[in-house]
Structure formats: C-alpha cells, structure tokens
Design an enzyme around this catalytic site. Sequence first.
Site, mmCIF file in Angstrom:
data_model
loop_
_atom_site.group_PDB
_atom_site.id
_atom_site.type_symbol
_atom_site.label_atom_id
_atom_site.label_comp_id
_atom_site.label_asym_id
_atom_site.label_seq_id
_atom_site.Cartn_x
_atom_site.Cartn_y
_atom_site.Cartn_z
ATOM 1 N N LYS A 79 0.816 -3.876 -15.642
ATOM 2 C CA LYS A 79 1.874 -3.396 -14.749
ATOM 3 C C LYS A 79 3.265 -3.625 -15.314
ATOM 4 C CE LYS A 79 -0.857 -3.586 -10.631
ATOM 5 N NZ LYS A 79 -0.775 -3.824 -9.197
ATOM 6 N N TYR A 83 11.511 -8.167 -3.469
ATOM 7 C CA TYR A 83 10.604 -7.798 -2.384
ATOM 8 C C TYR A 83 11.331 -6.859 -1.430
ATOM 9 C CZ TYR A 83 7.215 -8.169 1.375
ATOM 10 O OH TYR A 83 6.288 -7.867 2.334
ATOM 11 N N ARG A 131 -7.048 7.203 -11.824
ATOM 12 C CA ARG A 131 -8.384 7.618 -11.366
ATOM 13 C C ARG A 131 -8.236 8.477 -10.116
ATOM 14 N NH1 ARG A 131 -7.863 4.600 -6.882
ATOM 15 N NH2 ARG A 131 -6.928 2.554 -7.156
ATOM 16 N N ARG A 178 -10.202 5.683 7.419
ATOM 17 C CA ARG A 178 -11.331 5.046 6.734
ATOM 18 C C ARG A 178 -12.191 4.311 7.764
ATOM 19 N NH1 ARG A 178 -9.105 2.459 1.079
ATOM 20 N NH2 ARG A 178 -7.552 4.080 0.629
ATOM 21 N N GLU A 185 3.326 1.584 -9.175
ATOM 22 C CA GLU A 185 2.302 1.582 -10.220
ATOM 23 C C GLU A 185 1.684 2.968 -10.330
ATOM 24 O OE1 GLU A 185 -1.141 -0.820 -9.618
ATOM 25 O OE2 GLU A 185 -1.414 -0.195 -7.555
ATOM 26 N N GLY A 194 -5.920 -4.568 -6.285
ATOM 27 C CA GLY A 194 -6.557 -4.937 -5.013
ATOM 28 C C GLY A 194 -5.782 -5.970 -4.217
ATOM 29 N N GLY A 195 -4.465 -6.029 -4.447
ATOM 30 C CA GLY A 195 -3.637 -6.950 -3.663
ATOM 31 C C GLY A 195 -3.798 -8.415 -4.056
ATOM 32 N N GLU A 243 9.279 -8.985 -8.941
ATOM 33 C CA GLU A 243 10.001 -7.829 -8.405
ATOM 34 C C GLU A 243 10.797 -8.287 -7.199
ATOM 35 O OE1 GLU A 243 7.203 -4.847 -7.170
ATOM 36 O OE2 GLU A 243 6.826 -4.186 -9.209
HETATM 37 P P1 ADP Z 1 -2.400 -3.670 -6.107
HETATM 38 O O1 ADP Z 1 -2.551 -2.904 -7.379
HETATM 39 O O2 ADP Z 1 -2.936 -5.061 -6.185
HETATM 40 O O3 ADP Z 1 -2.863 -2.900 -4.917
HETATM 41 P P2 ADP Z 1 0.423 -2.983 -5.709
HETATM 42 O O4 ADP Z 1 1.447 -3.282 -6.730
HETATM 43 O O5 ADP Z 1 -0.031 -1.553 -5.582
HETATM 44 O O6 ADP Z 1 -0.828 -3.939 -5.953
HETATM 45 O O7 ADP Z 1 0.909 -3.464 -4.298
HETATM 46 C C1 ADP Z 1 0.082 -3.380 -3.161
HETATM 47 C C2 ADP Z 1 0.925 -3.327 -1.879
HETATM 48 O O8 ADP Z 1 1.798 -4.477 -1.813
HETATM 49 C C3 ADP Z 1 1.842 -2.127 -1.800
HETATM 50 O O9 ADP Z 1 1.207 -0.984 -1.267
HETATM 51 C C4 ADP Z 1 2.913 -2.663 -0.880
HETATM 52 O O10 ADP Z 1 2.419 -2.589 0.448
HETATM 53 C C5 ADP Z 1 3.051 -4.123 -1.270
HETATM 54 N N1 ADP Z 1 4.124 -4.365 -2.283
HETATM 55 C C6 ADP Z 1 3.971 -4.384 -3.633
HETATM 56 N N2 ADP Z 1 5.153 -4.617 -4.265
HETATM 57 C C7 ADP Z 1 6.092 -4.755 -3.319
HETATM 58 C C8 ADP Z 1 7.515 -5.009 -3.334
HETATM 59 N N3 ADP Z 1 8.202 -5.159 -4.466
HETATM 60 N N4 ADP Z 1 8.151 -5.072 -2.144
HETATM 61 C C9 ADP Z 1 7.463 -4.913 -0.973
HETATM 62 N N5 ADP Z 1 6.129 -4.673 -0.896
HETATM 63 C C10 ADP Z 1 5.437 -4.592 -2.039
#
Ligand code: ADP
Length: 446
Positions: free
Chosen positions: A116, A202, A292, A338, A288, A164-165, A200
């Site tokens: 990332k 927030y 896929r 879902r 990101e 996956g968070g 990052e």
């Molecule tokens: P993953 O690949 O683990 O799913 P992501 O980077 O896509 O991680 O982030 C998942 C979720 O987390 C996002 O859809 C958003 O809801 C929250 N998120 C991620 N980065 C930020 C940020 N900089 N500020 C606020 N929320 C964020």
Amino acid sequence: MIGKVLIANRGEIAVRIIRACREMGIETVAVYSEADREALHTQLADEAVCIGPAPSAKSYLSMEQIISATVTSGADAVHPGFGFLSENSRFAELCEQCHITFIGPGSDIIRRMGNKQEARNTMTAAGVPVVPGSTDPLTDAEAGAKIAEKIGYPVIVKAALGGGGKGMRVAETPEEFEASFNTAQKEAQMAFGDGTMYLEHYVRHPRHIEFQILADQYGNTIHLGERDCSVQRNHQKMIEEAPSVALSEELRSRMGDAAVRAAKAAGYVNAGTVEFLLEDNGQFYFMEMNTRIQVEHPVTEWVTGIDLVKEQIRIADGRHLSYTQQDVKITGHAIECRINAENPSRNFRPSPGTITDMYLPGGKGVRIDSAIYSGYTVPPYYDSMLAKLIVHAKNRKEAIRKMRSVLGEVIIEGIDTNVDYQYEILNHPDFVSGEVDIEFIEKLCR
Ligand code: ADP
C-alpha cells in the site's frame, strides 16, 4: 483461445464465474475441499477436483494443489474470484511460469498495488490525490511519532501489506500514538508476517466511493462509474449501491478521471477497483487499488449493462475492450445487500449449519447471486457470506422499496442470518435520505 477455466474459489462467486463461462462456451473445472463435496459450485461445473481438507490453508489457499489440478484437468486459465489467492502475486507468478492464463492483472501489478505504501507513492507521482501521510516504510513507533506530528492528528496506522481491515489503529492524540502503533504492528506481524507500517491522516466521517476500471492489454482504460460502499461494519461492507447520491456529474467526472489516471499509472490490465475516501466538501483521496473482481460488482453490471466477468475473461484472452468510455451509460439505480450466516443480536456471531428450508424471491429487477439451496449445510470454515440480493429500479427511492420487498420475502430456515438487520437499515431514515458515512453502522450499534 481460452477453452477451459479452472475456478480457484467457492461459494456464490464460483457459481457466478461458472455461469459466465457456460454462456461463453467455455468449459469449467471447479475445485473443492472435503467440506464442499455437496456445494453448488462443485455440482454445477463440468468437472470438479478435490484439492484437500476443509481448512482453506490446505485447500483453497494451496497453490500447489490448485496448479496441479489445473495442469491435470487441462484447463488453460484460472479465475481466482475474490479473497483466497486472488491478490497473491506469488500465485499469479506461478501461473505465468506454468503458462496458465491468470484471469487478472500480471503478478508485478498485483505485487506493486498490494504494497500500500508503494501504491500511495505511485499515485502521488501520477498526481492522484492521496490522504496526507508517510512516504517511507516505518518500523518503529518513535520515528512514526515524528511523522504523525507533521501529518496532524488524528492519524491511522496501517500495515503496508494490509487487507481485510487488519493491522489498522487510529491514534487520536500524540499520547495514544505509541500504543496504537505497537498494537497495529503486532497485528500486522501476525496476519501478514510483516511489521512494515505507514501512516495516514484519519479522515472524519468520509464516504467510501470506489470506481470500477476495465483495461485491456493495448492501453485502453475506461471506468464504469462509482459504487458507494459507505454502509460498513468493522471496515467490512454490508450494502453497496450505484450510483452514489453524493456525486454530482462534475465530481463523478473528476473522480473517474483520477481513477483512470491511477489505473494507467499502475500499468493496469483487466478489471480492477480504485477506492477513494470522499469528504463532505467534495475533497477525495486515493485509498487503495483492488486488483480483482469485487463482491459488489453486480451493482455496476446492472447500471451499465456490462458483464464484468465476461470482460475479465476476454481481456485475459488478449482481446480488445468491447466498450469505449463514451459507450458507458449509467441507467437507473442498483442496490446490493450481503446476506451472511450470522446473528446480529449476538454481536454478529457466525451461524453455520443446515438450511432446512428456504425461499428466495424473483421478479422484475431482482437478481440473486447465491450458492445455497434447501438442505445445504453451511460449513463453519469459510466466510459467512451466503448470498447477495441485488435490485435495480428507475431511481434510488424505487430501488429501496424493491429491496425492502425482496428482504421481506426471503426465507432461510435452520440458521441465523442478517436479513432482518438489513431490512432495518433499508428503513432507517438516514439510509433513506442518503445521509450515511462509514461510521453509520457504528453509530447505530452504540
Ligand atoms: P483493507 O484493505 O484492510 O480493507 P483499507 O485501506 O481499504 O483497508 O481501509 C478499510 C476501511 O477503513 C475503509 O473503507 C475506511 O472505512 C477506513 N479507512 C481507511 N483509511 C482511512 C483514513 N485515512 N481515514 C478514515 N478512514 C479510513
């Protein structure tokens, strides 16, 4: 020419891919674990190969088993679906080495977008807006704290190889930073075997807006509009819709251009998704790129009329895109819910077991992608998603009404599901008015 595809997945997405292949006159090979002997995908494919015991590490994640099933069945291509090996660059590379067509981007693109931090740097260089954050890999809290100070609190600590968070923690203040960093790093180490982190700013109360991309091997790259996936629980999507109520034509065109620029900067080929966070004031940031097919692809299919899985296969087969940007027209409104085997009143605890009876509705503008049937036993080993209900109508108001009607008809007996919970959301005044951000469900649960 691709004549036979092995589907390295299970559940509704495997069934979805089998159907697309069948319509294209392509033979299909399913792979299944010992727990999936009776699964729908195992029964529907032209051939089925058992690839090992129930735990996914020994079956659906076993590259050796899947490559050997591909070679012995004579399949010339592999479709990875989503999850499992779909974003594993090593697996894509193995396919390349064995002269098997991987239906997705090349292994080098998967590797670059999977890291990332590297993806962020690629986007910054291409002039795509990125959330303010770190530029170099971070491994210790002390160095991180200095950068967090510059970025401005609150900050989010994330794993460079995250997904996956997992491996994500918010630090509201400098006092919280060290603990948040260390917890996220430990989680990242456990989940991804790597403790490289990045930071990052927030973003408060954003929407999750993502753009569907299609790109062929000849440099043609288009976007298919956006999906609004702001209804999430624990950073996992529950409801997705297209188009988003938050985008004006002007903003759609700016974000779409940024998404195409992002895909081109990555040298992207095949179907992919560029994810953004969108603030109230219209400011958006690249988050990101998913390399896929996504769970929520049907909402885009419905408003554009484009079959994304067929396009994926055509692109992998070396054909030109069937559409230009001008051909893409968004018609009406689509919503996806879902349906998971889980119990919302018990903190969404998974609910595997046998479906003793079931009824799924149909009707105009209703699509159900599922892999369940009456008498089917939902195994405890895999993701709890059972089915996706998708509706399409003239506008958002009618789509909401249609989804309520569908949810009201669904009967799944023998296990717990989130159908009633979804029905409540579809009736919530904030959802109905479109006033939702990514913290909507969290606020509901408080
Ligand atoms: P993953 O690949 O683990 O799913 P992501 O980077 O896509 O991680 O982030 C998942 C979720 O987390 C996002 O859809 C958003 O809801 C929250 N998120 C991620 N980065 C930020 C940020 N900089 N500020 C606020 N929320 C964020």
